[in-house]
Design a protein around this motif. Structure first.
Motif, PDB file in Angstrom:
ATOM      1  N   GLU A  47       0.835  -1.204   0.000  1.00 57.62           N
ATOM      2  CA  GLU A  47       0.000   0.000   0.000  1.00 57.62           C
ATOM      3  C   GLU A  47       0.871   1.257   0.000  1.00 57.62           C
ATOM      4  N   ALA A  48       1.944   1.227   0.783  1.00 56.45           N
ATOM      5  CA  ALA A  48       2.843   2.381   0.856  1.00 56.45           C
ATOM      6  C   ALA A  48       3.510   2.649  -0.492  1.00 56.45           C
ATOM      7  N   ALA A  49       3.933   1.585  -1.181  1.00 55.18           N
ATOM      8  CA  ALA A  49       4.591   1.762  -2.477  1.00 55.18           C
ATOM      9  C   ALA A  49       3.646   2.387  -3.500  1.00 55.18           C
ATOM     10  N   VAL A  50       2.410   1.918  -3.531  1.00 57.91           N
ATOM     11  CA  VAL A  50       1.420   2.476  -4.457  1.00 57.91           C
ATOM     12  C   VAL A  50       1.126   3.932  -4.100  1.00 57.91           C
ATOM     13  N   ARG A  51       0.931   4.198  -2.800  1.00 58.51           N
ATOM     14  CA  ARG A  51       0.622   5.562  -2.337  1.00 58.51           C
ATOM     15  C   ARG A  51       1.765   6.523  -2.651  1.00 58.51           C
ATOM     16  N   GLU A  52       2.979   6.135  -2.310  1.00 58.30           N
ATOM     17  CA  GLU A  52       4.125   7.025  -2.544  1.00 58.30           C
ATOM     18  C   GLU A  52       4.327   7.310  -4.026  1.00 58.30           C
ATOM     19  N   THR A  53       4.120   6.305  -4.865  1.00 64.04           N
ATOM     20  CA  THR A  53       4.254   6.533  -6.308  1.00 64.04           C
ATOM     21  C   THR A  53       3.236   7.566  -6.787  1.00 64.04           C
ATOM     22  N   LEU A  54       2.006   7.431  -6.326  1.00 62.97           N
ATOM     23  CA  LEU A  54       0.966   8.386  -6.719  1.00 62.97           C
ATOM     24  C   LEU A  54       1.276   9.782  -6.182  1.00 62.97           C
ATOM     25  N   GLU A  55       1.659   9.877  -4.922  1.00 65.44           N
ATOM     26  CA  GLU A  55       1.910  11.190  -4.304  1.00 65.44           C
ATOM     27  C   GLU A  55       3.103  11.911  -4.925  1.00 65.44           C
ATOM     28  N   GLU A  56       4.102  11.150  -5.357  1.00 69.78           N
ATOM     29  CA  GLU A  56       5.322  11.777  -5.859  1.00 69.78           C
ATOM     30  C   GLU A  56       5.356  11.949  -7.376  1.00 69.78           C
ATOM     31  N   SER A  57       4.507  11.198  -8.092  1.00 66.32           N
ATOM     32  CA  SER A  57       4.589  11.263  -9.557  1.00 66.32           C
ATOM     33  C   SER A  57       3.250  11.501 -10.245  1.00 66.32           C
ATOM     34  N   ALA A  58       2.140  11.365  -9.516  1.00 67.12           N
ATOM     35  CA  ALA A  58       0.783  11.451 -10.059  1.00 67.12           C
ATOM     36  C   ALA A  58       0.470  10.284 -10.993  1.00 67.12           C
ATOM     37  N   TRP A  59       1.206   9.177 -10.857  1.00 73.07           N
ATOM     38  CA  TRP A  59       0.949   7.968 -11.640  1.00 73.07           C
ATOM     39  C   TRP A  59       0.283   6.911 -10.774  1.00 73.07           C
ATOM     40  N   HIS A  60      -0.833   6.406 -11.269  1.00 71.95           N
ATOM     41  CA  HIS A  60      -1.477   5.239 -10.672  1.00 71.95           C
ATOM     42  C   HIS A  60      -0.757   4.021 -11.224  1.00 71.95           C
ATOM     43  N   ILE A  61      -0.394   3.082 -10.352  1.00 73.15           N
ATOM     44  CA  ILE A  61       0.336   1.900 -10.791  1.00 73.15           C
ATOM     45  C   ILE A  61      -0.296   0.638 -10.216  1.00 73.15           C
ATOM     46  N   THR A  62       0.099  -0.472 -10.781  1.00 72.28           N
ATOM     47  CA  THR A  62      -0.201  -1.785 -10.231  1.00 72.28           C
ATOM     48  C   THR A  62       1.135  -2.451  -9.931  1.00 72.28           C
ATOM     49  N   LEU A  63       1.316  -2.918  -8.718  1.00 71.35           N
ATOM     50  CA  LEU A  63       2.549  -3.616  -8.371  1.00 71.35           C
ATOM     51  C   LEU A  63       2.548  -4.993  -9.018  1.00 71.35           C
ATOM     52  N   THR A  64       3.704  -5.385  -9.559  1.00 72.91           N
ATOM     53  CA  THR A  64       3.815  -6.668 -10.242  1.00 72.91           C
ATOM     54  C   THR A  64       4.846  -7.597  -9.606  1.00 72.91           C
ATOM     55  N   ALA A  65       5.805  -7.055  -8.854  1.00 74.34           N
ATOM     56  CA  ALA A  65       6.853  -7.893  -8.270  1.00 74.34           C
ATOM     57  C   ALA A  65       7.548  -7.144  -7.134  1.00 74.34           C
ATOM     58  N   TYR A  66       8.299  -7.900  -6.381  1.00 75.42           N
ATOM     59  CA  TYR A  66       9.129  -7.371  -5.294  1.00 75.42           C
ATOM     60  C   TYR A  66      10.580  -7.523  -5.721  1.00 75.42           C
ATOM     61  N   LEU A  67      11.346  -6.436  -5.674  1.00 75.91           N
ATOM     62  CA  LEU A  67      12.763  -6.489  -6.043  1.00 75.91           C
ATOM     63  C   LEU A  67      13.652  -6.902  -4.889  1.00 75.91           C
ATOM     64  N   GLY A  68      13.226  -6.613  -3.670  1.00 71.56           N
ATOM     65  CA  GLY A  68      14.027  -6.979  -2.515  1.00 71.56           C
ATOM     66  C   GLY A  68      14.217  -5.815  -1.566  1.00 71.56           C
ATOM     67  N   VAL A  69      15.080  -6.030  -0.615  1.00 76.04           N
ATOM     68  CA  VAL A  69      15.315  -5.058   0.446  1.00 76.04           C
ATOM     69  C   VAL A  69      16.791  -4.674   0.465  1.00 76.04           C
ATOM     70  N   THR A  70      17.052  -3.408   0.753  1.00 73.54           N
ATOM     71  CA  THR A  70      18.416  -2.892   0.840  1.00 73.54           C
ATOM     72  C   THR A  70      18.580  -2.166   2.164  1.00 73.54           C
ATOM     73  N   LEU A  71      19.674  -2.441   2.835  1.00 74.75           N
ATOM     74  CA  LEU A  71      20.027  -1.728   4.061  1.00 74.75           C
ATOM     75  C   LEU A  71      21.120  -0.732   3.697  1.00 74.75           C
ATOM     76  N   TYR A  72      20.890   0.543   3.994  1.00 76.12           N
ATOM     77  CA  TYR A  72      21.817   1.598   3.578  1.00 76.12           C
ATOM     78  C   TYR A  72      22.010   2.596   4.705  1.00 76.12           C
ATOM     79  N   ARG A  73      23.256   2.868   5.025  1.00 80.32           N
ATOM     80  CA  ARG A  73      23.563   3.913   6.003  1.00 80.32           C
ATOM     81  C   ARG A  73      24.017   5.142   5.231  1.00 80.32           C
TER      82      ARG A  73
END
Length: 147
Positions: A47-73
């Protein structure tokens, strides 16, 4: 002192060989990022990924896959735990106002993104595109939610 990594989401969206990127202010400079942001209390990462994409780009999207997780300092010592998804663009809503700090949304070529002078917000931006191009796709149901 309590260690609290920032949980964030990001979405790689590709259409016709171009990638949806947001140009945003980071301190006093303009940088590029995938549509991304923080997980809000009570929402799933999807839900967060869809919401953030819309809020930051004005694009409605459908999620199709998970790329993974990254830990970054980051250089400012903040640690980010970034969950990255793949999204398919559905429709653009130009009437929406973009989030504060977002300058514009752009569709950029891989050559533009991989250019040495490309002002990526962090190394995670290039990593996400590289993982996408390398064909990494995990099923969305590998991200579990017990809310």
């Amino acid at each position: 002192m309590t260690w609290n990594p920032h949980i964030t989401v990001a979405t790689v969206v590709e259409q016709d060989g171009r990638f949806l990127m947001v140009e945003e202010k980071d301190d006093k400079r303009a940088v590029f990022n995938q549509p991304a942001g923080h997980l809000d209390e009570g929402e799933s990462m999807l839900e967060a990924a869809v919401r953030e994409t819309l809020e930051e780009s004005a694009w409605h999207i459908t999620l199709t896959a998970y790329l993974g997780v990254t830990l970054y300092r980051a250089p400012n010592t903040v640690t980010y735990l970034r969950h990255c998804f793949v999204g398919r663009p559905e429709r653009h809503d130009p009437a929406l106002t973009l989030d504060e700090g977002i300058i514009a949304a752009h569709w950029l070529s891989i050559d533009e993104i991989m250019a040495e002078s490309f002002p990526a917000r962090s190394p995670m931006v290039i990593r996400a595109v590289t993982d996408y191009l390398n064909g990494i796709r995990l099923p969305l149901d590998s991200v579990n939610h017990y809310l």
